[in-house]
Design an enzyme around this catalytic site. Structure first.
Site, PDB file in Angstrom:
ATOM      1  N   ALA A  35       0.827  -1.223   0.000  1.00 34.43           N
ATOM      2  CA  ALA A  35       0.000   0.000   0.000  1.00 34.43           C
ATOM      3  C   ALA A  35       0.858   1.269   0.000  1.00 34.43           C
ATOM      4  O   ALA A  35       0.395   2.319  -0.470  1.00 34.43           O
ATOM      5  CB  ALA A  35      -0.939  -0.020   1.195  1.00 34.43           C
ATOM      6  N   HIS A  37       3.653   1.735  -1.762  1.00 35.98           N
ATOM      7  CA  HIS A  37       3.941   2.040  -3.173  1.00 35.98           C
ATOM      8  C   HIS A  37       2.685   2.603  -3.855  1.00 35.98           C
ATOM      9  O   HIS A  37       2.772   3.532  -4.656  1.00 35.98           O
ATOM     10  CB  HIS A  37       4.361   0.768  -3.926  1.00 35.98           C
ATOM     11  CG  HIS A  37       5.626   0.140  -3.433  1.00 35.98           C
ATOM     12  ND1 HIS A  37       5.660  -1.069  -2.777  1.00 35.98           N
ATOM     13  CD2 HIS A  37       6.914   0.560  -3.505  1.00 35.98           C
ATOM     14  CE1 HIS A  37       6.911  -1.380  -2.486  1.00 35.98           C
ATOM     15  NE2 HIS A  37       7.691  -0.411  -2.904  1.00 35.98           N
ATOM     16  N   ASP A 150      12.370   5.795   3.521  1.00 34.97           N
ATOM     17  CA  ASP A 150      13.822   5.839   3.322  1.00 34.97           C
ATOM     18  C   ASP A 150      14.236   7.307   3.315  1.00 34.97           C
ATOM     19  O   ASP A 150      14.527   7.872   2.257  1.00 34.97           O
ATOM     20  CB  ASP A 150      14.196   5.190   1.979  1.00 34.97           C
ATOM     21  CG  ASP A 150      14.020   3.691   2.020  1.00 34.97           C
ATOM     22  OD1 ASP A 150      14.317   3.102   3.062  1.00 34.97           O
ATOM     23  OD2 ASP A 150      13.585   3.129   1.011  1.00 34.97           O
ATOM     24  N   GLN A 153      17.635   8.038   1.866  1.00 35.27           N
ATOM     25  CA  GLN A 153      17.602   7.869   0.405  1.00 35.27           C
ATOM     26  C   GLN A 153      16.979   9.095  -0.268  1.00 35.27           C
ATOM     27  O   GLN A 153      17.498   9.614  -1.259  1.00 35.27           O
ATOM     28  CB  GLN A 153      16.804   6.608   0.059  1.00 35.27           C
ATOM     29  CG  GLN A 153      16.487   6.468  -1.418  1.00 35.27           C
ATOM     30  CD  GLN A 153      15.817   5.147  -1.748  1.00 35.27           C
ATOM     31  OE1 GLN A 153      16.476   4.133  -1.864  1.00 35.27           O
ATOM     32  NE2 GLN A 153      14.504   5.152  -1.910  1.00 35.27           N
ATOM     33  N   SER A 185       6.713  -2.172   4.468  1.00 38.66           N
ATOM     34  CA  SER A 185       7.979  -2.436   3.779  1.00 38.66           C
ATOM     35  C   SER A 185       7.862  -3.795   3.117  1.00 38.66           C
ATOM     36  O   SER A 185       7.245  -4.716   3.664  1.00 38.66           O
ATOM     37  CB  SER A 185       9.111  -2.478   4.818  1.00 38.66           C
ATOM     38  OG  SER A 185      10.245  -3.107   4.258  1.00 38.66           O
ATOM     39  N   SER A 186       8.498  -3.921   1.943  1.00 41.90           N
ATOM     40  CA  SER A 186       8.490  -5.232   1.278  1.00 41.90           C
ATOM     41  C   SER A 186       9.170  -6.260   2.179  1.00 41.90           C
ATOM     42  O   SER A 186       8.863  -7.449   2.125  1.00 41.90           O
ATOM     43  CB  SER A 186       9.214  -5.150  -0.060  1.00 41.90           C
ATOM     44  OG  SER A 186       8.634  -4.137  -0.846  1.00 41.90           O
ATOM     45  N   ARG A 187      10.106  -5.806   3.009  1.00 44.02           N
ATOM     46  CA  ARG A 187      10.842  -6.742   3.880  1.00 44.02           C
ATOM     47  C   ARG A 187      10.005  -7.212   5.077  1.00 44.02           C
ATOM     48  O   ARG A 187      10.401  -8.157   5.755  1.00 44.02           O
ATOM     49  CB  ARG A 187      12.148  -6.108   4.353  1.00 44.02           C
ATOM     50  CG  ARG A 187      13.158  -5.962   3.218  1.00 44.02           C
ATOM     51  CD  ARG A 187      14.535  -5.570   3.711  1.00 44.02           C
ATOM     52  NE  ARG A 187      15.520  -5.675   2.648  1.00 44.02           N
ATOM     53  CZ  ARG A 187      15.944  -4.651   1.889  1.00 44.02           C
ATOM     54  NH1 ARG A 187      15.465  -3.441   2.096  1.00 44.02           N
ATOM     55  NH2 ARG A 187      16.830  -4.842   0.940  1.00 44.02           N
TER      56      ARG A 187
END
Ligand code: PAF
Length: 279
Positions: A35, A37, A150, A153, A185-187
């Protein structure tokens, strides 16, 4: 939604989208979409006429013992989600397209990339800056969107766009969180049920610390308390909790006005990052 894997085709397709002065927003991702992204895609649709999403798991931003091979990949699922969200074009190159044989030029991020995640992941931000600059050159967007999760980043990409004169606007989108406050997070997919339950201590400790610091508490002691809470709550180690200037990322030991509390911690084999505004 078109799925494109060839740079020349991509350039033609983006030019067609930009016909008549229409704007294009780029959302760079490594896939495994969640969600967070999709909130970037929604923001892209609000600020531009068309949204282009890239999916590329970039090998040069992973260290030798990191999760490049294991990073979740499911392009069919991601593409279906993006099509539903009205994305115009998915740019999904392979490694040979992004790094053709003999590729030997990269961007080196100086002081902004030295501390925090850069210290724990040497070379990571050089890999990020290199791939993001390639994506900017390939797609030629008017706007590019990145998540604030991030934070380092985002600060590095803003600085890179300024330093290298990329003619586009960089927008940051607020962190998307699960109902209990854990940043998406994808992680998070790596976490066991128990680890996922315990992980809520991470945002909770940061929230308490951000509030205490904004209220005048001693920065060093408050950070030490937050680190202890994170470990007592089930994390194996804390890479850093730090108060930083939001733009220069300089470490702050005294809170004056606006600042960002940045953090990374490890639970099992998973490394999670988060950050919060202070003041
Ligand atoms: O944030 C990410 O997913 C990646 O670092 C990015 C910006 C897509 C570059 O590979």
């Amino acid at each position: 939604m078109q799925i494109i894997r060839d740079i020349a085709m991509l350039r033609r397709a983006v030019s067609a989208l930009q016909q008549g002065g229409k704007s294009v927003a780029l959302v760079p991702t490594m896939g495994a979409l969640h969600a967070g992204h999709l909130s970037l895609v929604h923001m892209g649709r609000r600020v531009a006429d068309h949204v282009v999403v890239s999916i590329f798991v970039n090998p040069t931003q992973f260290g030798p013992n990191e999760d490049y091979a294991a990073y979740p990949r499911d392009e069919a699922r991601d593409a279906a989600l993006l099509a539903q969200e009205g994305v115009a074009l998915l740019w999904a190159p392979d490694v040979a397209t992004m790094y053709p044989s003999g590729h030997s030029t990269h961007i080196e991020v100086a002081e902004l990339g030295a501390d925090y995640c850069g210290a724990a992941r040497p070379g990571h931000f050089d890999g990020v800056a290199t791939i993001v600059s390639k994506l900017f050159n390939q797609v030629g967007p008017d706007i590019a969107l990145f998540g604030e999760k991030d934070w380092q980043q985002l600060a590095i990409i803003r600085r890179m766009a300024r330093d290298l004169d990329f003619a586009l606007d960089i927008l940051g989108a607020p962190i998307a969180r699960d109902a209990d406050g854990l940043a998406l997070s994808s992680r998070n997919a790596y976490l066991s049920k128990e680890q996922r339950k315990a992980a809520v201590v991470f945002p909770n400790a940061l929230k308490a610390a951000a509030k205490a610091i904004a209220g005048g508490a001693d920065v060093v002691q408050t950070i030490a308390r937050a680190e202890a809470d994170i470990v007592e709550g089930g994390f194996d180690s804390v890479d850093y909790v730090a108060l930083a200037d939001p733009v220069s990322l300089e470490r702050l030991h005294v809170f004056k006005s606006s600042a960002r509390l940045l953090a990374a911690a490890r639970i099992g084999k998973t490394r999670l990052i988060d950050n919060m505004a202070v003041g």
